[in-house]
Design a protein around this motif. Structure first.
Motif, PDB file in Angstrom:
ATOM      1  N   SER A 160      86.616  34.858  -7.512  1.00 60.07           N
ATOM      2  CA  SER A 160      85.576  33.853  -7.665  1.00 60.07           C
ATOM      3  C   SER A 160      85.085  33.376  -6.308  1.00 60.07           C
ATOM      4  CB  SER A 160      86.115  32.671  -8.474  1.00 60.07           C
ATOM      5  OG  SER A 160      85.143  31.652  -8.581  1.00 60.07           O
ATOM      6  N   ASP A 163      82.876  36.118  -4.888  1.00 59.37           N
ATOM      7  CA  ASP A 163      81.549  36.112  -5.518  1.00 59.37           C
ATOM      8  C   ASP A 163      80.658  35.024  -4.923  1.00 59.37           C
ATOM      9  OD1 ASP A 163      82.278  38.209  -7.142  1.00 59.37           O
ATOM     10  OD2 ASP A 163      82.718  36.952  -8.888  1.00 59.37           O
ATOM     11  N   ASP A 164      81.219  33.847  -4.733  1.00 60.09           N
ATOM     12  CA  ASP A 164      80.440  32.745  -4.169  1.00 60.09           C
ATOM     13  C   ASP A 164      80.039  33.029  -2.721  1.00 60.09           C
ATOM     14  OD1 ASP A 164      80.606  31.413  -6.558  1.00 60.09           O
ATOM     15  OD2 ASP A 164      82.099  29.952  -5.889  1.00 60.09           O
ATOM     16  N   ALA A 167      77.271  35.633  -2.724  1.00 62.46           N
ATOM     17  CA  ALA A 167      76.040  35.004  -3.208  1.00 62.46           C
ATOM     18  C   ALA A 167      75.392  34.145  -2.131  1.00 62.46           C
ATOM     19  CB  ALA A 167      76.336  34.165  -4.443  1.00 62.46           C
ATOM     20  N   GLN A 172      80.112  41.593   2.460  1.00 62.42           N
ATOM     21  CA  GLN A 172      81.399  41.951   1.855  1.00 62.42           C
ATOM     22  C   GLN A 172      82.383  42.460   2.905  1.00 62.42           C
ATOM     23  OE1 GLN A 172      81.124  43.980  -1.913  1.00 62.42           O
ATOM     24  NE2 GLN A 172      82.924  45.239  -1.478  1.00 62.42           N
TER      25      GLN A 172
END
Length: 278
Positions: A160, A163-164, A167, A172
């Motif tokens: 999680s 992902d944040d 975003a 990555q």
């Protein structure tokens, strides 16, 4: 860039604090801090992790200006000497100032949860960002150590955070994961995470293991009187974890005593290759 020494990286801990659990107060003086960092670098550390706020269980927070005043002079001087540095902070303003002073990596024990603006700093600077599993500040972490399946929950909560971060514009390739041993974890949680480190490694991100001198090792090494072994007596156990983490494929280990862990990861690398040379 994330250091890639061709073996498990060794990150040396430099706590410029009065209250860290193992070495609090030893390196508050600027000259002592600089000398210790230089010694670790000369021994072969790949990165020196400079922190100005204790994150031991139960520790109280310090103001951002106090934290910055502790670490920035150290970072400026060491960076000018060509020493690779990370900033151990949960605050975006401190991280941004540390990077401007010459640090190359953000080591955020909150994984971005303590300060949502940290993602912006990581994205805009392109600095590698260590996202550690975290559930709350030091004063609250013990009460937050409740899991049904610690490995699955830590894995999912870190995903999680990834992902944040992505975003928010973080590359990555700039992300490193840390299971957060001892942070909202009981000893059985720490051992389960180490035993199943492959669950985290399978996500494809570099993984940092920070076991150095922590309570779960002290508990393991308790004397006949049942008292945990003090932090200074946990070095052999720390090096053992470094060996096993390196053999499992961890990107790096974060340790107080770099010499022992450098030997440990060298053994792990030779073991994996089946020979001592590259």
């Amino acid at each position: 860039m994330i250091p890639r020494p061709g073996r498990c990286a060794v990150m040396g801990v430099l706590n410029v604090t009065p209250d860290s659990f193992s070495d609090g107060g030893r390196y508050l003086d600027l000259d002592q801090a600089l000398d210790h960092a230089r010694e670790m670098w000369a021994r072969g550390a790949d990165l020196i992790d400079v922190g100005g706020e204790s994150t031991r269980p139960g520790a109280s927070r310090v103001d951002a200006d106090v934290e910055a005043a502790r670490i920035l002079p150290v970072i400026r001087q060491l960076a000018s000497e060509g020493i690779a540095l990370s900033a151990d902070t949960t605050r975006a303003t401190v991280a941004e100032a540390a990077l401007a002073a010459g640090a190359k990596v953000i080591n955020d024990v909150s994984g971005g949860l303590a300060d949502p603006d940290m993602a912006r700093v990581a994205a805009e600077t392109g600095a590698p960002w260590v996202l550690m599993h975290w559930r709350g500040h030091s004063r609250d972490m013990t009460s937050l150590a409740e899991y049904t399946d610690v490995v699955a929950e830590v894995r999912d909560e870190l995903l999680s955070r990834v992902d944040d971060a992505i975003a928010a514009g973080v590359e990555q390739s700039a992300i490193v994961l840390d299971p957060g041993l001892g942070f909202a974890k009981r000893p059985e949680h720490d051992w389960a995470l180490l035993h199943q480190l492959d669950s985290l490694l399978s996500l494809g991100f570099p993984v940092l293991v920070g076991a150095s001198r922590k309570r779960f090792l002290g508990r393991l090494l308790s004397g006949k009187d049942g008292h945990p072994r003090p932090p200074g007596g946990r070095e052999v156990a720390t090096a053992a974890v470094s060996t096993l983490a390196a053999a499992a494929g961890a990107w790096g280990v974060r340790v107080h005593e770099v010499g022992a862990s450098l030997d440990a990861v060298a053994v792990a690398a030779a073991w994996q290759r089946g020979r001592a040379d590259g």
